[in-house]
Design an enzyme around this catalytic site. Structure first.
Site, PDB file in Angstrom:
ATOM      1  N   CYS A 251       0.853  -1.208   0.000  1.00 24.46           N
ATOM      2  CA  CYS A 251       0.000   0.000   0.000  1.00 24.46           C
ATOM      3  C   CYS A 251       0.878   1.244   0.000  1.00 24.46           C
ATOM      4  CB  CYS A 251      -0.939   0.010   1.192  1.00 24.46           C
ATOM      5  SG  CYS A 251      -1.683  -1.581   1.596  1.00 24.46           S
ATOM      6  N   ALA A 253       1.526   3.998  -2.078  1.00 24.53           N
ATOM      7  CA  ALA A 253       1.289   5.372  -2.558  1.00 24.53           C
ATOM      8  C   ALA A 253       1.042   6.326  -1.395  1.00 24.53           C
ATOM      9  CB  ALA A 253       0.094   5.384  -3.509  1.00 24.53           C
ATOM     10  N   GLY A 256       5.955   8.299  -0.036  1.00 23.46           N
ATOM     11  CA  GLY A 256       6.808   9.005   0.917  1.00 23.46           C
ATOM     12  C   GLY A 256       7.634   8.074   1.775  1.00 23.46           C
ATOM     13  N   LYS A 257       6.990   7.074   2.353  1.00 21.96           N
ATOM     14  CA  LYS A 257       7.714   6.135   3.232  1.00 21.96           C
ATOM     15  C   LYS A 257       8.644   5.252   2.406  1.00 21.96           C
ATOM     16  CE  LYS A 257       3.871   6.058   6.498  1.00 21.96           C
ATOM     17  NZ  LYS A 257       2.927   6.757   5.581  1.00 21.96           N
ATOM     18  N   GLU A 275       0.874  -1.161  -5.002  1.00 19.04           N
ATOM     19  CA  GLU A 275      -0.198  -0.161  -4.963  1.00 19.04           C
ATOM     20  C   GLU A 275      -1.356  -0.643  -5.827  1.00 19.04           C
ATOM     21  OE1 GLU A 275      -2.849   2.473  -4.482  1.00 19.04           O
ATOM     22  OE2 GLU A 275      -1.065   2.466  -3.211  1.00 19.04           O
ATOM     23  N   ASP A 301      -3.026  -5.946  -5.574  1.00 22.41           N
ATOM     24  CA  ASP A 301      -3.745  -5.914  -4.306  1.00 22.41           C
ATOM     25  C   ASP A 301      -2.872  -6.540  -3.219  1.00 22.41           C
ATOM     26  OD1 ASP A 301      -5.488  -6.081  -2.183  1.00 22.41           O
ATOM     27  OD2 ASP A 301      -7.107  -7.032  -3.307  1.00 22.41           O
ATOM     28  N   CYS A 372      -2.661   5.996   9.679  1.00 21.43           N
ATOM     29  CA  CYS A 372      -2.824   7.388  10.112  1.00 21.43           C
ATOM     30  C   CYS A 372      -4.215   7.549  10.729  1.00 21.43           C
ATOM     31  CB  CYS A 372      -2.597   8.365   8.966  1.00 21.43           C
ATOM     32  SG  CYS A 372      -3.585   8.069   7.488  1.00 21.43           S
TER      33      CYS A 372
END
Length: 432
Positions: A251, A253, A256-257, A275, A301, A372
């Site tokens: 996952c 997108a 950044g990480k 992604e 997936d 998050c």
């Protein structure tokens, strides 16, 4: 086109829950003059930030709801209310220009209605606000279900979380340690009169005193820094990256990480990024290209194995799809788009991705689970359920001075002038 009409057309489908602000706003900006783009963003973000309050006020002022084909007029009503309540635009200008925008929408019939609503608010603002102040959703500017859930989950923290969700977020940078370091880049910023400070928890984080356009950042195009919240920067240290390792970022997108992983340890053997959505995978590629980094990006997936080559990974980052309730101040439409029933479905998806990726981890390998979200249902309870079903998984306590230690993992809440809300847990696979 008039800027308020552009804003109304962007907000209409968001208010109707047909698309997110992240999708609608970039399209709207294309119709906007360069010198009005900041105001358009303020109109859209501000209206969505205060939407729970604005909608309750609109319902009180309107005799009947608008038809589906007139959601742009409804958005204009909300935008007008927002300007009168929260912006410094003179009331007469806010009212006249918002009313006039109906012509741009080919909805001249709405001029009288819009004028009457806005002028009534102008005349009776104190009385109207007081009459609605007994409603929690009105006072805290969040949907009632979200307030109640936070009160239940975090009885000592819920009010602070709601307060921070309604604030403007800081702009935080991540330094690319392959090109510079925190102290050196702080000096570069100082040399061009950009005020900034080191973040307290990330040794590659820099927080700007005032958000600015990325074009003003020294050597941004050359990949010296990226925009990333401090909480999101903590993942690379938790992975304990070592030279020669195979890494999976599930996952991934917008990347950044993933890019931080590659900057943090340039001697990795192989890095795979998964992604689900093609357009989001494109954003990963754009970030990799700007930073001159390399990873294998697969559109697939993360809850399935049909993309996997069968070779296990030393480290896996599962940055799971979530309610994003820890980043509401950056994405205020989450208050409106997210529904109570979404949380259970998200928790099931998170567990499915976690269980699937676990099969790809080497014995002795480490998996970092991140969201998050500030809801335990998506965080520590997912980890607890996973550990009960996976006998070869061990929870590794995170020793840190950030966040709140939980039975499983650590929870961060959005901080005044600081990091966003986030959750991390570290799992290790038994050697036997």
């Amino acid at each position: 086109m008039d800027i308020r009409a552009i804003a109304a057309r962007a907000l209409g489908p968001v208010i109707a829950r047909k698309e997110s602000l992240n999708t609608a706003l970039p399209r709207a900006l294309e119709y906007c003059q360069e010198n009005e783009r900041a105001l358009l963003q303020q109109f859209c973000y501000g209206t969505m930030r205060f939407l729970p309050r604005l909608e309750r006020l609109a319902k009180h002022l309107l005799k009947k709801p608008f038809k589906e084909q007139d959601q742009d007029v409804y958005a204009l009503v909300l935008l007008g209310l927002y300007q009168l309540l929260e912006m410094r635009i003179p009331a007469h200008a806010a009212i006249s220009e918002t009313v006039e925008a109906t012509s741009q929408l080919n909805k001249d019939w709405a001029k009288g209605l819009l004028n009457a609503i806005l002028r009534r608010l102008q005349r009776e603002q104190d009385e109207l606000l007081e009459s609605l102040s007994e409603k929690e959703a009105f006072n805290y500017i969040h949907p009632q279900w979200m307030i109640a859930k936070l009160q239940h989950n975090w009885p000592d923290h819920w009010a602070d979380i709601l307060e921070q969700n309604n604030q403007h977020p800081p702009m935080t940078l991540r330094v690319n340690r392959q090109k510079t370091d925190q102290a050196s880049y702080l000096q570069q910023l100082s040399d061009v009169d950009i005020q900034a400070s080191a973040t307290p928890y990330s040794d590659v984080g820099i927080q700007l005193k005032t958000p600015i356009d990325v074009s003003l950042l020294p050597e941004f195009d050359d990949g010296f820094v990226s925009i990333q919240d401090e909480a999101a920067q903590l993942s690379s240290d938790l992975l304990d990256l070592q030279a020669g390792q195979r890494i999976l970022d599930a996952c991934a997108a917008p990347g950044g990480k993933l890019c931080h992983i590659l900057e943090h340890q340039p001697a990795l053997d192989h890095v795979t990024a998964i992604e689900l959505e093609d357009n989001r995978a494109q954003r990963i590629q754009e970030n990799l290209q700007r930073l001159q980094l390399n990873a294998e990006v697969i559109i697939a997936d993360a809850a399935t194995k049909d993309w996997w080559d069968g070779v296990n990974y030393d480290r896996i980052l599962v940055d799971a799809p979530c309610s994003a309730t820890g980043v509401i101040r950056r994405n205020p439409d989450i208050k409106h788009m997210r529904q109570s029933e979404d949380i259970k479905a998200l928790a099931e998806l998170q567990l499915a991705i976690l269980q699937n990726c676990w099969q790809m981890l080497k014995q002795g390998g480490r998996l970092v689970y991140a969201t998050c979200s500030v809801f335990p249902q998506e965080n520590e309870r997912v980890i607890e359920r996973f550990l009960k079903s996976q006998p070869d998984a061990q929870h590794l306590a995170i020793e840190a001075d950030w966040g709140i230690e939980r039975a499983f993992g650590r929870q961060l809440f959005p901080q005044p002038g600081g990091h966003d809300g986030f959750y991390y847990a570290v799992l290790v696979k038994d050697q036997n």
